[in-house]
Design an enzyme around this catalytic site. Structure first.
Site, PDB file in Angstrom:
ATOM      1  N   SER A   1       0.831  -1.212   0.000  1.00 10.81           N
ATOM      2  CA  SER A   1       0.000   0.000   0.000  1.00 10.81           C
ATOM      3  C   SER A   1       0.859   1.253   0.000  1.00 10.81           C
ATOM      4  O   SER A   1       1.987   1.253   0.526  1.00 10.81           O
ATOM      5  CB  SER A   1      -0.852  -0.015   1.269  1.00 10.81           C
ATOM      6  OG  SER A   1      -1.464   1.225   1.461  1.00 10.81           O
ATOM      7  N   LYS A  44       2.181  -3.415   6.560  1.00  9.54           N
ATOM      8  CA  LYS A  44       2.570  -3.627   5.155  1.00  9.54           C
ATOM      9  C   LYS A  44       4.083  -3.496   5.001  1.00  9.54           C
ATOM     10  O   LYS A  44       4.715  -4.271   4.265  1.00  9.54           O
ATOM     11  CB  LYS A  44       1.847  -2.618   4.246  1.00  9.54           C
ATOM     12  CG  LYS A  44       0.345  -2.834   4.157  1.00  9.54           C
ATOM     13  CD  LYS A  44      -0.006  -4.111   3.408  1.00  9.54           C
ATOM     14  CE  LYS A  44      -1.491  -4.363   3.308  1.00  9.54           C
ATOM     15  NZ  LYS A  44      -1.833  -5.639   2.688  1.00  9.54           N
ATOM     16  N   TYR A  99      -1.681   0.048  10.222  1.00  9.20           N
ATOM     17  CA  TYR A  99      -1.944  -0.647   8.958  1.00  9.20           C
ATOM     18  C   TYR A  99      -0.735  -0.536   8.017  1.00  9.20           C
ATOM     19  O   TYR A  99      -0.227  -1.535   7.504  1.00  9.20           O
ATOM     20  CB  TYR A  99      -3.203  -0.065   8.290  1.00  9.20           C
ATOM     21  CG  TYR A  99      -3.334  -0.429   6.837  1.00  9.20           C
ATOM     22  CD1 TYR A  99      -3.571  -1.746   6.461  1.00  9.20           C
ATOM     23  CD2 TYR A  99      -3.192   0.533   5.831  1.00  9.20           C
ATOM     24  CE1 TYR A  99      -3.670  -2.092   5.122  1.00  9.20           C
ATOM     25  CE2 TYR A  99      -3.288   0.195   4.493  1.00  9.20           C
ATOM     26  CZ  TYR A  99      -3.531  -1.116   4.149  1.00  9.20           C
ATOM     27  OH  TYR A  99      -3.625  -1.457   2.823  1.00  9.20           O
TER      28      TYR A  99
END
Ligand code: UFG
Length: 329
Positions: A121, A149, A145
């Site tokens: 991402s 990643k 988040y």
């Protein structure tokens, strides 16, 4: 056979269709925590796929797949992706995204499956130091988040050195649109994303569309993002798969349109598709939203020969058709 984890989710399901249309055999692995069994039923009604309900946090579940099928490559989508949820429930994100991926990678290495396309991402970059952002932009994720990643990207690098696991990491910007002709599209139980939220406010009574912040230092005060169509995006996964098999080289690519739109631009485009103005409220800034994120995807265009031709209005029209179908589910 290609294993697609998270294939019942938004981007994963579009990728399943993309790979099937390119005549590849697919096995889908999903625990339906975010994905939907109805999506798998829709795909199954038209295509021949293998589906396995399992959870990556249980290594036995994923071991079974590698024992049963001859897997050439894995396309790994399974994981949580809501930025704001990650700030209040980091435990869930680290367990699901990081531990789940570790189980997957360990099982791959044990079974000598050494090719993976990883769904990363733009959240790995954090606040933009310059735009458009290329793959060499500094990596300073602003939320758990994005950190999950980045941790996985780092694990993949270490697994390549130690176990020769090859990976293509794809860093997505803002994914929108739908393949409504296949009855698939964006479907989150709690919707946080911009385009579906504007559309839902036109289709569902009392659903209010809020603009989160109109006091950013941008042309109209609202956040600027790079919106990339989901069907263009999943095509890049197919190209990445071919690249990996042919070159046997690991790599990283940004996937964005390179075009910049503010929240108000997107809102105006949705109103154009609908043919009327829908009401909205101006709300406070959403915590953790960077003012601007724009991709430099020239590397994907050059190396993978990727092109993204879908316009914003086309993506929004497709998403609108899908929202109408979703209402009937
Ligand atoms: N927004 C609104 N109202 C809404 C929803 C969103 O004003 O109802 C605004 C947000 O504040 C933001 C923009 O619209 O400025 C886009 O928001 P989204 O929630 O659609 O997308 P994000 O940019 O927050 O996040 C997306 C993905 C993440 C990924 C990130 C990387 O959802 O997984 O892009 O750029 F990490």
């Amino acid at each position: 056979m290609i294993l697609i984890t998270g294939g019942a989710g938004y981007i994963g399901s579009h990728c399943v269709i993309e790979f099937l249309k390119n005549n590849l055999d697919v096995v889908v692995f999903d625990n339906f925590s975010k994905g939907h069994s109805k999506i798998i039923d829709k795909i199954k009604s038209k295509y021949d796929i293998n589906f396995f309900k399992g959870d990556l946090r249980n290594k036995n579940d994923i071991d079974l797949i590698f024992r049963k099928y001859d897997i050439e490559a894995v396309v790994h989508f399974a994981g949580f992706s809501e930025v704001s949820a990650s700030t209040v429930q980091p435990k869930m994100f680290y367990e699901n995204n990081v531990l789940g991926t570790l189980n997957l990678l360990n099982s791959m290495v044990e079974n000598k499956v050494l090719n993976i396309i990883f769904s990363s991402s733009a959240a790995v970059y954090g606040e933009a130091k310059y735009v458009p952002m290329d793959e060499n932009h500094q990596l300073m994720p602003k939320n758990p988040y994005g950190k999950t990643k980045l941790i996985i990207e780092n694990i993949l690098d270490d697994y390549e050195i130690a176990y020769n696991l090859k990976s293509v990491k794809l860093r997505y910007f803002n994914v929108i649109g739908a393949n409504y002709k296949e009855n698939i599209g964006e479907w989150h139980d709690i919707e946080t994303h911009l385009v579906p939220n504007i559309l839902k406010s036109s289709l569902i009574d009392d659903y209010v569309f809020n603009i989160f912040g109109d006091d950013y230092e941008t042309k109209d005060g609202t956040c600027i993002r790079d919106y990339v169509d989901v069907q263009d995006l999943v095509h890049a996964h197919y190209l990445a798969y071919k690249y990996l098999i042919k070159s046997n080289k690991s790599d990283i690519f940004n996937l964005g349109s390179g075009k910049e739109y503010s929240v108000k631009d997107v809102y105006n485009c949705v109103c154009k598709v609908l043919g009327y103005k829908i009401p909205f409220k101006i709300n406070a800034r959403r915590k953790g939203d960077p003012a601007i994120l724009i991709a430099d995807s020239s590397k994907a265009r050059k190396v993978l020969n990727w092109s993204n031709e879908t316009s914003l209005i086309e993506s929004i029209s497709n998403a609108y058709e899908w929202e109408k179908i979703l209402k009937t589910f």
